[in-house]
Design an enzyme around this catalytic site. Structure first.
Site, PDB file in Angstrom:
ATOM      1  N   HIS A  10       2.305  16.247 -17.615  1.00  0.00           N
ATOM      2  CA  HIS A  10       2.753  15.824 -16.284  1.00  0.00           C
ATOM      3  C   HIS A  10       2.370  14.365 -16.045  1.00  0.00           C
ATOM      4  CE1 HIS A  10       2.426  15.910 -11.725  1.00  0.00           C
ATOM      5  NE2 HIS A  10       3.703  16.147 -11.993  1.00  0.00           N
TER       6      HIS A  10
ATOM      7  N   HIS B 110      10.258  13.375  -7.555  1.00  0.00           N
ATOM      8  CA  HIS B 110      10.635  14.520  -8.387  1.00  0.00           C
ATOM      9  C   HIS B 110      12.077  14.943  -8.168  1.00  0.00           C
ATOM     10  CE1 HIS B 110       6.222  14.954  -8.362  1.00  0.00           C
ATOM     11  NE2 HIS B 110       6.399  15.475  -9.556  1.00  0.00           N
TER      12      HIS B 110
ATOM     13  N   ARG C  35       4.966  -1.073  -1.132  1.00  0.00           N
ATOM     14  CA  ARG C  35       4.735  -0.162  -2.260  1.00  0.00           C
ATOM     15  C   ARG C  35       3.736   0.893  -1.810  1.00  0.00           C
ATOM     16  NH1 ARG C  35       5.042   3.400  -5.350  1.00  0.00           N
ATOM     17  NH2 ARG C  35       4.655   3.408  -7.573  1.00  0.00           N
TER      18      ARG C  35
ATOM     19  N   CYS D 100       3.676  -6.672  -7.234  1.00  0.00           N
ATOM     20  CA  CYS D 100       3.469  -5.367  -7.856  1.00  0.00           C
ATOM     21  C   CYS D 100       3.610  -5.516  -9.371  1.00  0.00           C
ATOM     22  CB  CYS D 100       4.500  -4.375  -7.334  1.00  0.00           C
ATOM     23  SG  CYS D 100       4.277  -2.724  -7.994  1.00  0.00           S
TER      24      CYS D 100
ATOM     25  N   TYR E 224      -0.839   1.472 -14.278  1.00  0.00           N
ATOM     26  CA  TYR E 224      -1.085   0.033 -14.162  1.00  0.00           C
ATOM     27  C   TYR E 224      -1.907  -0.509 -15.333  1.00  0.00           C
ATOM     28  CZ  TYR E 224       0.911   0.810  -9.619  1.00  0.00           C
ATOM     29  OH  TYR E 224       1.783   1.178  -8.613  1.00  0.00           O
TER      30      TYR E 224
HETATM   31  N1  MTE Z   1      -3.211   1.129  -1.146  1.00  0.00           N
HETATM   32  C1  MTE Z   1      -3.098   2.383  -0.763  1.00  0.00           C
HETATM   33  N2  MTE Z   1      -4.077   2.919   0.008  1.00  0.00           N
HETATM   34  N3  MTE Z   1      -2.059   3.162  -1.123  1.00  0.00           N
HETATM   35  C2  MTE Z   1      -1.059   2.652  -1.924  1.00  0.00           C
HETATM   36  O1  MTE Z   1      -0.101   3.374  -2.239  1.00  0.00           O
HETATM   37  N4  MTE Z   1      -0.246   0.716  -3.213  1.00  0.00           N
HETATM   38  C3  MTE Z   1      -0.740  -0.397  -3.987  1.00  0.00           C
HETATM   39  C4  MTE Z   1      -1.459  -1.400  -3.098  1.00  0.00           C
HETATM   40  N5  MTE Z   1      -2.384  -0.725  -2.262  1.00  0.00           N
HETATM   41  C5  MTE Z   1      -1.160   1.304  -2.368  1.00  0.00           C
HETATM   42  C6  MTE Z   1      -2.261   0.562  -1.908  1.00  0.00           C
HETATM   43  C7  MTE Z   1       0.276  -1.128  -4.712  1.00  0.00           C
HETATM   44  S1  MTE Z   1       0.744  -0.446  -6.196  1.00  0.00           S
HETATM   45  C8  MTE Z   1       0.748  -2.331  -4.312  1.00  0.00           C
HETATM   46  S2  MTE Z   1       1.821  -3.210  -5.287  1.00  0.00           S
HETATM   47  C9  MTE Z   1       0.373  -2.918  -3.038  1.00  0.00           C
HETATM   48  O2  MTE Z   1      -0.488  -2.058  -2.302  1.00  0.00           O
HETATM   49  C10 MTE Z   1       1.591  -3.171  -2.205  1.00  0.00           C
HETATM   50  O3  MTE Z   1       1.227  -3.674  -0.969  1.00  0.00           O
HETATM   51  P1  MTE Z   1       2.313  -3.817   0.172  1.00  0.00           P
HETATM   52  O4  MTE Z   1       2.951  -2.493   0.364  1.00  0.00           O
HETATM   53  O5  MTE Z   1       1.592  -4.307   1.376  1.00  0.00           O
HETATM   54  O6  MTE Z   1       3.300  -4.834  -0.341  1.00  0.00           O
END
Ligand code: MTE
Length: 646
Positions: free
Chosen positions: A219, A244, A318, A365, A501
């Site tokens: 998964h 999904h 994101r 991102c 990542y």
């Molecule tokens: N922080 C939390 N708590 N939850 C999330 O899903 N996404 C991360 C980061 N911080 C995320 C997070 C990712 S992968 C990115 S690229 C950035 O937040 C995106 O920030 P933005 O949505 O303010 O552009």
């Protein structure tokens, strides 16, 4: 006519023979829709009580798609190899005849089997898709008998056998029909009792029942996430992780279908209606949405570089989970103190008391421009175009000040600052990430606990009321809705730090990937993209204006952007706009533009851009050498093809 068909072999231990025809490893089972794998593979040692389902494709001599199903154990030197079944009548269809050939009539060594590892097909060829369940003793100790494997061919007119009785809405959730005969019918109670590897792991979707035991370890979100649904319905989890809900996921799931729910056990209506995203904020209509739940969206290229500072409503978003709705009055940030020291529990007002620090930072991102990698070869992840990047003016307390207040100091040994968000999944698992303590404690690194974005309180999508901003570092570490900060000897154990990542060689696939072998992405490589003109557009002859952005990680300044109109044969140097960048603190992008004459007689232009940073890092010219299975770090020359008006 040759048709690829599927044969299942259940192994109880050991290693598979070399040369087994068209064998797929257990790990590729879920990807079998992508086609046939190459030669045989060694399986890792298996727990004796726990079988592994292996799928391979074999050519079938007619166009019937009847799967051939058989089970095998690993034999020893004395056991016969591929023993034909002593019982039953030979199957009638050509595919079954083919199964017979494969399983018995063919001499074993024509498959090049080595003598130490032999496969014994206990029941082939007579155990076919219609065969009764295998008896428990043939499966090895501790194994639970399973229903027979059934037809797993996509059906153009899917029906859920119990639909009427259950009130399930046809078509069936997978859009696939398991069998042409009556399906096995299970009660919800029976499904509930299959919730561990020992009892096997069953789940339901709509009125269908699936045995996903073999898929749990594969998964993509990690086994523990799938185990949350063990013995129960998938709907609440698919509502949360809406990614999904796609044809290829349904297709994959259909491979594991074992039957349907009994009419009395229809899906509780509450499951159909509960929507964890119901409270998400309203978004700007200009955003190009990549996924609604969780919400992921980017500004269109033509708006992206309209302003040096990206307006809050179109800043890319994101999210991995629903957006928490936090009350600024009761909000508290927990900062765990060092051993023997004191922990802090900070309200927003407490945070405002720290010196306010303001900086312009570009956030990108890791998946920005992933769609270009996908065009080269399929990757897993959201199809970001060039807009998973934006720039804002952030204000807040410096993390180093807050950590110092809690009594932390730079340690001689390696340490990491771990962040936890207040967004969480149904088990309470929060989004998390970490950065090295050395960066967090360095005042020059300017890591912020930000509460303002472009002079406003943070919008909910961007982390209200407090988020981390780590200049020069991949977006994934800028944790939003920040709830907890702690200093640990190791990186965050979050899935997003350890199992996502990270970058890998183009040679690594989902069968061979070892996430522990690669460092987590922190500073990003040099990047640039063309925002104007757009791919496929028609430009005027005479002069063309080309615009875009350029940025590099780690505070490295962009020193030059080269633009070509002929696919990289000849180059122009673009003009850099935007704020001057501080040495080693170039946290924000440079916007750039070029006015260039269109060479006479040209009907089309292949526009290309590439940036150079102050370490003379440059972008690679093509995707091929940087392709990776997760589609991160996509920074090849950006290419736009336009037509020239006659
Ligand atoms: N922080 C939390 N708590 N939850 C999330 O899903 N996404 C991360 C980061 N911080 C995320 C997070 C990712 S992968 C990115 S690229 C950035 O937040 C995106 O920030 P933005 O949505 O303010 O552009």
């Amino acid at each position: 006519m040759f048709v690829k068909n599927r044969v299942e072999v259940e192994l109880t231990a050991g290693r598979l023979p070399a040369g087994f025809p068209g064998l797929l490893s257990e790990r590729t089972l879920c990807h079998s829709r992508r086609g046939r794998a190459g030669a045989s593979q060694n399986l890792p040692p298996l727990r004796p009580s726990f079988g592994v389902l292996v799928t391979f494709h074999c050519p079938v001599l007619d166009n019937s798609e009847s799967p051939i199903s058989c089970r095998a154990g690993i034999g020893n030197k004395k056991q016969p190899v591929l023993a034909p079944s002593p019982r039953g009548t030979p199957p009638a269809s050509a595919s079954r005849r083919r199964a017979q050939q494969l399983a018995g009539a063919r001499p074993a060594n024509s498959w090049g089997m080595n003598r130490k590892a032999r496969v014994l097909l206990h029941s082939a060829p007579n155990v076919t898709m219609l065969a009764p369940p295998l008896r428990q003793q043939s499966l090895g100790a501790g194994r639970v008998s399973q229903p027979p494997c059934r037809r797993r061919t996509p059906n153009p007119n899917p029906v859920c056998h119990n639909a009427a009785a259950q009130g399930c809405d046809p078509p069936s959730p997978t859009g696939l029909q398991a069998t042409q005969e009556s399906p096995h019918v299970y009660t919800r109670e029976e499904v509930r009792s299959h919730s561990s590897p020992e009892t096997r792991i069953w789940v339901t979707l709509g009125c269908e029942v699936f045995d996903v035991t073999e898929f749990v370890d594969l998964h993509p979100g990690g086994p523990s996430k799938l185990m949350l649904a063990a013995g129960g319905p998938l709907e609440p989890f698919w509502a949360l992780y809406a990614v999904h809900n796609q044809p290829h996921v349904r297709e994959m799931l259909a491979q594991y279908k074992i039957g349907e729910l009994s009419p009395e056990d229809k899906v509780p209506s509450t499951l159909k209606t509960s929507d964890p995203y119901i409270d998400d904020p309203v978004r700007h209509p200009a955003l190009k949405v990549n996924s609604q739940r969780p919400f992921n969206a980017e500004p269109p290229p033509e708006l992206l570089t309209e302003n040096y500072i990206t307006p809050n409503p179109i800043f890319f978003t994101r999210n991995h989970l629903p957006v928490p709705n936090l009350d600024p009055e009761t909000y508290r940030l927990h900062v765990v103190g060092p051993p023997g020291g004191q922990s802090l529990c900070l309200s927003l007002d407490d945070l405002y008391k720290f010196p306010k620090h303001e900086i312009t930072v570009t956030l990108q991102c890791a998946g920005n421009r992933r769609s270009e990698m996908t065009q080269f070869k399929e990757v897993r992840g959201l199809e970001w175009n060039i807009g998973a990047i934006s720039t804002a003016r952030w204000a807040g307390a410096r993390l180093c000040d807050v950590l110092a207040k809690a009594g932390h100091q730079l340690s001689e040994t390696e340490a990491h600052v771990c962040f936890e968000g207040l967004d969480s999944d149904p088990t309470g698992t929060a989004y998390g990430a970490s950065i090295p303590l050395a960066r967090a404690m360095d005042p020059e690194a300017e890591v912020l606990l930000a509460y303002e974005m472009n002079g406003q309180p943070l919008p909910r999508d961007h982390g209200f009321p407090v988020r981390v901003v780590v200049p020069g570092v991949v977006g994934a570490r800028h944790v939003k809705w920040l709830g907890k900060v702690s200093v640990e000897p190791e990186e965050s154990y979050s899935h997003w730090q350890r199992r996502d990542y990270k970058g890998f060689s183009p040679s690594v696939d989902w069968d061979t990937v070892d996430f522990d072998s690669a460092p987590s992405i922190q500073e990003l490589p040099v990047q640039s993209a063309i925002t104007e003109p757009k791919d496929g557009e028609t430009v005027q002859s005479g002069e063309v204006t080309i615009k875009g952005y350029a940025w590099s990680g780690g505070g490295r300044a962009v020193v030059r952007v080269d633009v070509s109109l002929d696919g990289g044969l000849t180059w122009h140097v673009a003009e850099l706009d935007g704020e001057e960048q501080r040495p080693r603190k170039a946290w924000a992008w440079r916007l750039w533009q070029l006015q260039a004459p269109v060479p006479a007689g040209r009907k089309e232009l292949n526009i290309v851009c590439k940036a150079v940073d102050d370490s003379y890092n440059v972008q690679p010219d093509t995707v091929a050498p940087i392709w990776n299975l997760r589609g991160v770090l996509s920074n090849a020359w950006h290419r736009v093809h336009v037509h020239v008006a006659p």
